[in-house]
Write a protein that holds these residues in place. Sequence first.
Motif, PDB file in Angstrom:
ATOM      1  N   MET A 127       0.822  -1.217   0.000  1.00  0.00           N
ATOM      2  CA  MET A 127       0.000   0.000   0.000  1.00  0.00           C
ATOM      3  C   MET A 127       0.851   1.260   0.000  1.00  0.00           C
ATOM      4  SD  MET A 127      -3.272  -1.017   2.273  1.00  0.00           S
ATOM      5  CE  MET A 127      -2.870  -2.581   3.028  1.00  0.00           C
ATOM      6  N   VAL A 128       1.948   1.246   0.736  1.00  0.00           N
ATOM      7  CA  VAL A 128       2.842   2.404   0.715  1.00  0.00           C
ATOM      8  C   VAL A 128       3.456   2.550  -0.676  1.00  0.00           C
ATOM      9  CG1 VAL A 128       4.980   3.377   1.649  1.00  0.00           C
ATOM     10  CG2 VAL A 128       3.249   2.433   3.200  1.00  0.00           C
ATOM     11  N   ALA A 129       3.845   1.449  -1.297  1.00  0.00           N
ATOM     12  CA  ALA A 129       4.376   1.508  -2.667  1.00  0.00           C
ATOM     13  C   ALA A 129       3.331   2.089  -3.613  1.00  0.00           C
ATOM     14  CB  ALA A 129       4.813   0.118  -3.130  1.00  0.00           C
ATOM     15  N   ALA A 130       2.068   1.671  -3.461  1.00  0.00           N
ATOM     16  CA  ALA A 130       0.995   2.197  -4.312  1.00  0.00           C
ATOM     17  C   ALA A 130       0.845   3.696  -4.139  1.00  0.00           C
ATOM     18  CB  ALA A 130      -0.317   1.486  -4.001  1.00  0.00           C
ATOM     19  N   SER A 131       0.980   4.165  -2.908  1.00  0.00           N
ATOM     20  CA  SER A 131       0.869   5.594  -2.639  1.00  0.00           C
ATOM     21  C   SER A 131       2.052   6.358  -3.226  1.00  0.00           C
ATOM     22  CB  SER A 131       0.769   5.823  -1.133  1.00  0.00           C
ATOM     23  OG  SER A 131       0.604   7.181  -0.852  1.00  0.00           O
ATOM     24  N   VAL A 132       3.256   5.871  -2.973  1.00  0.00           N
ATOM     25  CA  VAL A 132       4.463   6.541  -3.472  1.00  0.00           C
ATOM     26  C   VAL A 132       4.436   6.647  -4.994  1.00  0.00           C
ATOM     27  CG1 VAL A 132       6.986   6.341  -3.703  1.00  0.00           C
ATOM     28  CG2 VAL A 132       5.897   5.961  -1.477  1.00  0.00           C
ATOM     29  N   LEU A 133       3.976   5.574  -5.661  1.00  0.00           N
ATOM     30  CA  LEU A 133       3.983   5.551  -7.132  1.00  0.00           C
ATOM     31  C   LEU A 133       2.644   5.957  -7.745  1.00  0.00           C
ATOM     32  CD1 LEU A 133       6.172   2.401  -7.824  1.00  0.00           C
ATOM     33  CD2 LEU A 133       6.836   4.810  -7.705  1.00  0.00           C
ATOM     34  N   ASP A 134       1.719   6.461  -6.923  1.00  0.00           N
ATOM     35  CA  ASP A 134       0.438   6.978  -7.401  1.00  0.00           C
ATOM     36  C   ASP A 134      -0.300   5.963  -8.276  1.00  0.00           C
ATOM     37  OD1 ASP A 134      -1.552   8.957  -7.480  1.00  0.00           O
ATOM     38  OD2 ASP A 134      -0.791   9.775  -9.369  1.00  0.00           O
ATOM     39  N   ALA A 135      -0.369   4.713  -7.823  1.00  0.00           N
ATOM     40  CA  ALA A 135      -1.022   3.652  -8.583  1.00  0.00           C
ATOM     41  C   ALA A 135      -2.533   3.803  -8.558  1.00  0.00           C
ATOM     42  CB  ALA A 135      -0.635   2.289  -8.018  1.00  0.00           C
ATOM     43  N   GLU A 136      -3.159   3.317  -9.622  1.00  0.00           N
ATOM     44  CA  GLU A 136      -4.616   3.314  -9.687  1.00  0.00           C
ATOM     45  C   GLU A 136      -5.199   2.126  -8.941  1.00  0.00           C
ATOM     46  OE1 GLU A 136      -6.486   4.507 -13.488  1.00  0.00           O
ATOM     47  OE2 GLU A 136      -4.419   4.742 -14.199  1.00  0.00           O
ATOM     48  N   GLY A 137      -4.399   1.071  -8.800  1.00  0.00           N
ATOM     49  CA  GLY A 137      -4.904  -0.109  -8.113  1.00  0.00           C
ATOM     50  C   GLY A 137      -3.803  -1.091  -7.798  1.00  0.00           C
ATOM     51  N   LEU A 138      -4.198  -2.153  -7.108  1.00  0.00           N
ATOM     52  CA  LEU A 138      -3.302  -3.246  -6.737  1.00  0.00           C
ATOM     53  C   LEU A 138      -3.778  -4.515  -7.438  1.00  0.00           C
ATOM     54  CD1 LEU A 138      -3.446  -2.383  -2.981  1.00  0.00           C
ATOM     55  CD2 LEU A 138      -1.370  -2.248  -4.326  1.00  0.00           C
ATOM     56  N   TRP A 139      -2.846  -5.390  -7.742  1.00  0.00           N
ATOM     57  CA  TRP A 139      -3.170  -6.663  -8.387  1.00  0.00           C
ATOM     58  C   TRP A 139      -2.239  -7.715  -7.813  1.00  0.00           C
ATOM     59  CZ3 TRP A 139      -7.292  -7.208 -11.405  1.00  0.00           C
ATOM     60  CH2 TRP A 139      -7.460  -8.417 -12.067  1.00  0.00           C
ATOM     61  N   ALA A 140      -2.735  -8.932  -7.647  1.00  0.00           N
ATOM     62  CA  ALA A 140      -1.900 -10.018  -7.140  1.00  0.00           C
ATOM     63  C   ALA A 140      -2.193 -11.293  -7.906  1.00  0.00           C
ATOM     64  CB  ALA A 140      -2.140 -10.224  -5.656  1.00  0.00           C
ATOM     65  N   GLU A 141      -1.178 -12.111  -8.056  1.00  0.00           N
ATOM     66  CA  GLU A 141      -1.282 -13.437  -8.661  1.00  0.00           C
ATOM     67  C   GLU A 141      -0.609 -14.412  -7.721  1.00  0.00           C
ATOM     68  OE1 GLU A 141      -2.530 -14.805 -11.606  1.00  0.00           O
ATOM     69  OE2 GLU A 141      -3.499 -12.869 -11.935  1.00  0.00           O
ATOM     70  N   SER A 142      -1.205 -15.589  -7.555  1.00  0.00           N
ATOM     71  CA  SER A 142      -0.639 -16.586  -6.647  1.00  0.00           C
ATOM     72  C   SER A 142      -0.600 -17.965  -7.282  1.00  0.00           C
ATOM     73  CB  SER A 142      -1.488 -16.682  -5.372  1.00  0.00           C
ATOM     74  OG  SER A 142      -1.411 -15.501  -4.643  1.00  0.00           O
ATOM     75  N   THR A 143       0.457 -18.680  -6.972  1.00  0.00           N
ATOM     76  CA  THR A 143       0.557 -20.106  -7.267  1.00  0.00           C
ATOM     77  C   THR A 143       0.784 -20.789  -5.923  1.00  0.00           C
ATOM     78  OG1 THR A 143       2.959 -20.106  -7.556  1.00  0.00           O
ATOM     79  CG2 THR A 143       1.624 -19.613  -9.518  1.00  0.00           C
ATOM     80  N   ASP A 144       0.996 -22.087  -5.950  1.00  0.00           N
ATOM     81  CA  ASP A 144       1.259 -22.787  -4.691  1.00  0.00           C
ATOM     82  C   ASP A 144       2.533 -22.289  -4.020  1.00  0.00           C
ATOM     83  OD1 ASP A 144      -1.011 -24.316  -4.965  1.00  0.00           O
ATOM     84  OD2 ASP A 144       0.028 -26.023  -5.853  1.00  0.00           O
ATOM     85  N   ASP A 145       3.520 -21.880  -4.821  1.00  0.00           N
ATOM     86  CA  ASP A 145       4.838 -21.528  -4.292  1.00  0.00           C
ATOM     87  C   ASP A 145       5.168 -20.040  -4.301  1.00  0.00           C
ATOM     88  OD1 ASP A 145       5.347 -24.217  -3.899  1.00  0.00           O
ATOM     89  OD2 ASP A 145       6.365 -24.456  -5.823  1.00  0.00           O
ATOM     90  N   LEU A 146       4.366 -19.218  -4.977  1.00  0.00           N
ATOM     91  CA  LEU A 146       4.760 -17.835  -5.202  1.00  0.00           C
ATOM     92  C   LEU A 146       3.554 -16.905  -5.222  1.00  0.00           C
ATOM     93  CD1 LEU A 146       7.307 -16.106  -5.988  1.00  0.00           C
ATOM     94  CD2 LEU A 146       6.648 -16.509  -8.359  1.00  0.00           C
ATOM     95  N   GLN A 147       3.711 -15.753  -4.599  1.00  0.00           N
ATOM     96  CA  GLN A 147       2.742 -14.660  -4.709  1.00  0.00           C
ATOM     97  C   GLN A 147       3.453 -13.495  -5.385  1.00  0.00           C
ATOM     98  OE1 GLN A 147       1.542 -13.483  -0.797  1.00  0.00           O
ATOM     99  NE2 GLN A 147       0.675 -15.473  -0.283  1.00  0.00           N
ATOM    100  N   LEU A 148       2.837 -12.942  -6.415  1.00  0.00           N
ATOM    101  CA  LEU A 148       3.362 -11.762  -7.095  1.00  0.00           C
ATOM    102  C   LEU A 148       2.437 -10.595  -6.783  1.00  0.00           C
ATOM    103  CD1 LEU A 148       4.145 -13.345 -10.573  1.00  0.00           C
ATOM    104  CD2 LEU A 148       5.774 -12.833  -8.744  1.00  0.00           C
ATOM    105  N   HIS A 149       3.003  -9.472  -6.387  1.00  0.00           N
ATOM    106  CA  HIS A 149       2.226  -8.295  -6.006  1.00  0.00           C
ATOM    107  C   HIS A 149       2.550  -7.142  -6.951  1.00  0.00           C
ATOM    108  CE1 HIS A 149       0.751 -10.129  -2.308  1.00  0.00           C
ATOM    109  NE2 HIS A 149       1.932 -10.723  -2.267  1.00  0.00           N
ATOM    110  N   PHE A 150       1.515  -6.661  -7.639  1.00  0.00           N
ATOM    111  CA  PHE A 150       1.653  -5.636  -8.667  1.00  0.00           C
ATOM    112  C   PHE A 150       0.902  -4.360  -8.296  1.00  0.00           C
ATOM    113  CE2 PHE A 150       1.820  -9.678 -10.980  1.00  0.00           C
ATOM    114  CZ  PHE A 150       2.913  -9.508 -11.809  1.00  0.00           C
ATOM    115  N   LEU A 151       1.326  -3.269  -8.917  1.00  0.00           N
ATOM    116  CA  LEU A 151       0.571  -2.025  -8.962  1.00  0.00           C
ATOM    117  C   LEU A 151       0.043  -1.879 -10.377  1.00  0.00           C
ATOM    118  CD1 LEU A 151       3.044   0.374  -7.129  1.00  0.00           C
ATOM    119  CD2 LEU A 151       1.215  -1.020  -6.141  1.00  0.00           C
ATOM    120  N   VAL A 152      -1.117  -1.248 -10.512  1.00  0.00           N
ATOM    121  CA  VAL A 152      -1.732  -1.015 -11.818  1.00  0.00           C
ATOM    122  C   VAL A 152      -1.742   0.489 -12.069  1.00  0.00           C
ATOM    123  CG1 VAL A 152      -3.801  -1.322 -13.219  1.00  0.00           C
ATOM    124  CG2 VAL A 152      -3.187  -3.061 -11.523  1.00  0.00           C
TER     125      VAL A 152
END
Length: 160
Positions: A127-152
């Motif tokens: 959330m702090v990254a989203a604020s610093v980079l003025d993102a419009e939203g957050l997005w995440a993808e998950s597998t059994d072994d990995l979570q990827l966290h994105f800004l949109v």
Amino acid sequence: MDDRSKHDHSGWEGVVRAARERARSRQALMVERFGLSGDVQYQWSMDDAQITWSRSGKVFLTGRLTLVGSVSVPQQSWLWSWANESLPPAVLGDIEQVRQFGEESGYPVLPWPGFDYHPELVAEARMVAASVLDAEGLWAESTDDLQLHFLVHDLTLTTA
């Protein structure tokens, strides 16, 4: 920045509160404004840092992605994208600004390359990254072994 004793805890709590409120309102606005619920499909690519949403096979929305970081589920650890040399440069966007903000503000969790996985701390960092980079939203993808966290960013409706 390795000196963990310099953490400005009260300042961090204030930044997180403001970032959390901002992220909630922006996320809700993004979902409502662009109709990102129901029968929506999406595709994304780290190589070109793009995401597209479609309905019935027709793309209606595109956006740019910034990978914030990833969680290794087996190792229970977080790694900032700026510290991951295996990533395509396009998906890093301006993530370096988040690291710099942490250094300048005394919030060491932002410039540490990684840390033990704690769901709340990962949420705060996102959330702090989203604020610093003025993102419009957050997005995440998950597998059994990995979570990827994105800004949109840069959401654009496409014309058919």
